[in-house]
Write a protein that holds these residues in place. Sequence first.
Motif, PDB file in Angstrom:
ATOM      1  N   CYS A  12      -6.219 -59.131   5.348  1.00 52.36           N
ATOM      2  CA  CYS A  12      -4.967 -59.843   5.603  1.00 52.36           C
ATOM      3  C   CYS A  12      -4.201 -59.110   6.706  1.00 52.36           C
ATOM      4  O   CYS A  12      -4.699 -58.141   7.269  1.00 52.36           O
ATOM      5  CB  CYS A  12      -4.161 -59.999   4.313  1.00 52.36           C
ATOM      6  SG  CYS A  12      -4.024 -58.492   3.335  1.00 52.36           S
ATOM      7  N   THR A  48       1.207 -61.937   4.450  1.00 51.86           N
ATOM      8  CA  THR A  48      -0.085 -62.521   4.037  1.00 51.86           C
ATOM      9  C   THR A  48      -0.783 -61.705   2.958  1.00 51.86           C
ATOM     10  O   THR A  48      -1.496 -62.263   2.136  1.00 51.86           O
ATOM     11  CB  THR A  48      -1.035 -62.666   5.251  1.00 51.86           C
ATOM     12  OG1 THR A  48      -1.241 -61.370   5.819  1.00 51.86           O
ATOM     13  CG2 THR A  48      -0.467 -63.609   6.294  1.00 51.86           C
ATOM     14  N   ASP A  94       0.361 -62.930  -0.445  1.00 52.40           N
ATOM     15  CA  ASP A  94       0.464 -64.386  -0.522  1.00 52.40           C
ATOM     16  C   ASP A  94      -0.646 -64.966  -1.409  1.00 52.40           C
ATOM     17  O   ASP A  94      -1.784 -65.145  -0.962  1.00 52.40           O
ATOM     18  CB  ASP A  94       0.369 -64.972   0.894  1.00 52.40           C
ATOM     19  CG  ASP A  94       0.674 -66.460   0.909  1.00 52.40           C
ATOM     20  OD1 ASP A  94       0.684 -67.081  -0.174  1.00 52.40           O
ATOM     21  OD2 ASP A  94       0.890 -67.006   2.006  1.00 52.40           O
ATOM     22  N   LEU A 124      -2.409 -68.099   0.008  1.00 55.04           N
ATOM     23  CA  LEU A 124      -3.405 -67.888   1.061  1.00 55.04           C
ATOM     24  C   LEU A 124      -4.666 -67.208   0.503  1.00 55.04           C
ATOM     25  O   LEU A 124      -5.796 -67.621   0.787  1.00 55.04           O
ATOM     26  CB  LEU A 124      -2.786 -67.006   2.163  1.00 55.04           C
ATOM     27  CG  LEU A 124      -3.558 -66.891   3.459  1.00 55.04           C
ATOM     28  CD1 LEU A 124      -3.618 -68.228   4.182  1.00 55.04           C
ATOM     29  CD2 LEU A 124      -2.918 -65.849   4.385  1.00 55.04           C
TER      30      LEU A 124
END
Length: 805
Positions: free
Chosen positions: A257, A267, A270, A273
């Motif tokens: 990430c 990210t 997350d 994601l």
Amino acid sequence: MAALLSLTALALLGGSVSAQTFQGTAQGGFPDCVNGPLSNNTVCDKSADPIARARALVSAFTVAEKLNLTGNNSPGVPRLGLPIYQWWNEALHGVAESPGVTFNATGEFRYATSFPQPITMGAAFDDELITAVAEIVSTEARAFNNHGRAGLDFWTPNINPYRDPRWGRGQETPGEDSFHLSSYVHALILGLQGGEDPEIRKVTATCKHFAGYDIESWNGNLRYQNDVQISQRDLVEYYLPSFRSCARDSNVGAFMCTYSALNGVPTCADPWLLNDVLREHWGWTNEEQWVTSDCDSIQNIYLPHNFSDTRQGAAAAALNAGTDLDCGTYYQHHLPQAYSEGLINQTTVDQSLLRLYTSLVRTGYFDGPDAMYRNLTFSDVSTPHAQQVALTAAEEGIVLLKNDGLLPLTVTNSTKIAVIGDWANATQQMIGNYFGVPPYLHSPLYAAQQSGAQIFNAGGPGGQGDPTTDHWLPMWTAAEKADIIIYAGGLDISVEAEGMDRETIHWTGAQLDAIGELASYGKPTIVAQMGDQLDNTPLLQNSNISALLWGGYPGQDGGVALFNIITGKTAPAGRLPVTQYPAHYVADIPMTDMTLRPNETTGSPGRTYKWYNGTAVFEFGYGMHYTNFTADVSPMAASSYDIAALTSNCNETYKDKCAFESVSVNVHNTGSVSSDYVTLGFLAGQFGPSPYPKKSLVSYQRLHSIAGGASATATLNLTLGSLARIDDVGNTVLYPGDYALMIDTMPEKTMVNFTLTGSPVTLDLWPQPPSGGPTIPPSDYFYGGYGSRGEFPIAATTEVLEPEE
Ligand SMILES: O=[N+]([O-])c1ccc(O[C@@H]2O[C@@H](CO)[C@H](O)[C@H]2O)cc1
């Protein structure tokens, strides 16, 4: 009390835990599965399932040990004979110096093959070449690993699309087009990992940086701080396909990430994601494949993102979201606190360790000295084959941009050539960033001297900004003595690299002045533009400049490759993997504008060949030859296709992967010079939501050595995904409309038209983020809270907490 161990101390621990240790190296060797404490653990049972093996190992750890195994500097578990292991290994274009990779000063393992940077290899548009390169890299990596000089996982490739010409790390990528990246990365992973799903994985590859990371430092916006705003449509259409190719279609072992946040969420913290998209939607397995943070990006979740109020909260947010490994020490420092506060639980820690150790099991780490690849040694490094492939990769990636007929150059003993410029005697410049130690670096000057011609050499004007002219005299002296002038210059990593975006895409320093004056001698003049793209308009307009080539970062044999192309030993057939924009482009659109389409309100002219509405200096896919080609497309099976029939005949789990048509392209060399030809297939049409892309690359194939007067056939495989477009919320949809398949670019060589009829059908229903999309208006690109605690940056500690038993 918990004890603090320095990394140096941890490195020394290797000597007492490992069957094979390698003094002075970052890796701790292999576990002893015959006589060591783990010999009765299922992890050492080669016949057991890899996941069961890793589970048995993880269940032998104490909680404290588990938490201490979550950083890239893994201390191992001495009481179990589990060696130290350094997860951070790099191999962007060859085995590269990094925390886990060490080169010897002399003797064996003092070098490894250094291929061109991906931007140059991307220009080859040759997936078979990429697999061949990756096979060599993984062989050399294994040889290094066998001797304690590298790990078994490598944090490569970098497949963020090269969205903006200013990006300092664009050279690490194969280019701007998401289909091209997807295809390239599939070929690369195949070669790195040793097959689609091999029983023993050669090395574990890592697709990075997931996702939306492509700004280093621009106008005060730092990569650690950025919160990039990207619509679901743009994500699915442009920023994610290469990652989908890694996870869903190539079975890559690891992901990384980013430093940045995406639509408000860092990210690495997350769950949408890392879990909903990566693991669930793309079917990336839960037990085998792992996500690492970027280096110290867990810390950035705390500061500057201010995503969590506490350090342990930041660490917990990342672990719970699915970031399994911390490149850094934040997990090792703060997860114990997070654990005691109940912010994380043991099941989550176990899951991450299971993923990490299954990956080591899969590479044969616990399989003893008879395991596959263990016999590779330094004699398998920089073999004649590897050297040849490094040269071929550079030759295939060089792009001819202008030629008034001077090239190919006939060189004899009486030819007098001036080789001038900052890249004339380039050595280290040729390998860009993320490099190892190459076996040799053959500069353009070296190659010219090998040709037998009379060579007059001079350095350049100090292309990256030297304002003085007192060292220019040798340039004029060399030019005066020669009959032909070659200027090699452009950019290098002193102005474009990690942490460093460009402010201009003009030629830098006084290079244009120097080139202009050299050209005014009226002698045949050739310019080799190196590094990433610059606005070459002044060189195109100067009729005294006969030829222009782009070579990027061509690797250890880059000079020879350039000279082979200039002299026609090898015919050029590379194509630009990015758009070459006019210099004003960087004033037209801020780097932080992540949108792709032209926008009258913001004034954006759009990005990449798909949407840029200005006139490119050179289009994506442009590249000249020493001969001429025609390309004829065989008729499609039908002129009209019913969408319902196309989709109901499709039995793939992922409908976009279903075959549509295989199109044969007959490529005919109408000239006399034998040459490669890159067959590019673009799709265009006004269907789906507007504004439409002007065209999209949907297939390509490089044909090799087509003799003058001869023909060869390229097969362009189209899928339903090739025809689909993305709707406003990210769904992949097949729309009715008029389609055109075009071959090549500038000008298109041939076009085939067909129609899709019926109602739209969704091929892929996109999982929506919890917020339903960006929450910050596009004008406010960055997170407001940056630095509000006044503590950033925090120096990374070099100490690792060893929790109490
Ligand atoms: O502290 N350092 O020496 C250091 C060096 C490189 C670095 O870059 C990051 O580390 C790389 C790990 O693969 C990522 O691609 C990049 O974003 C981050 C930190």
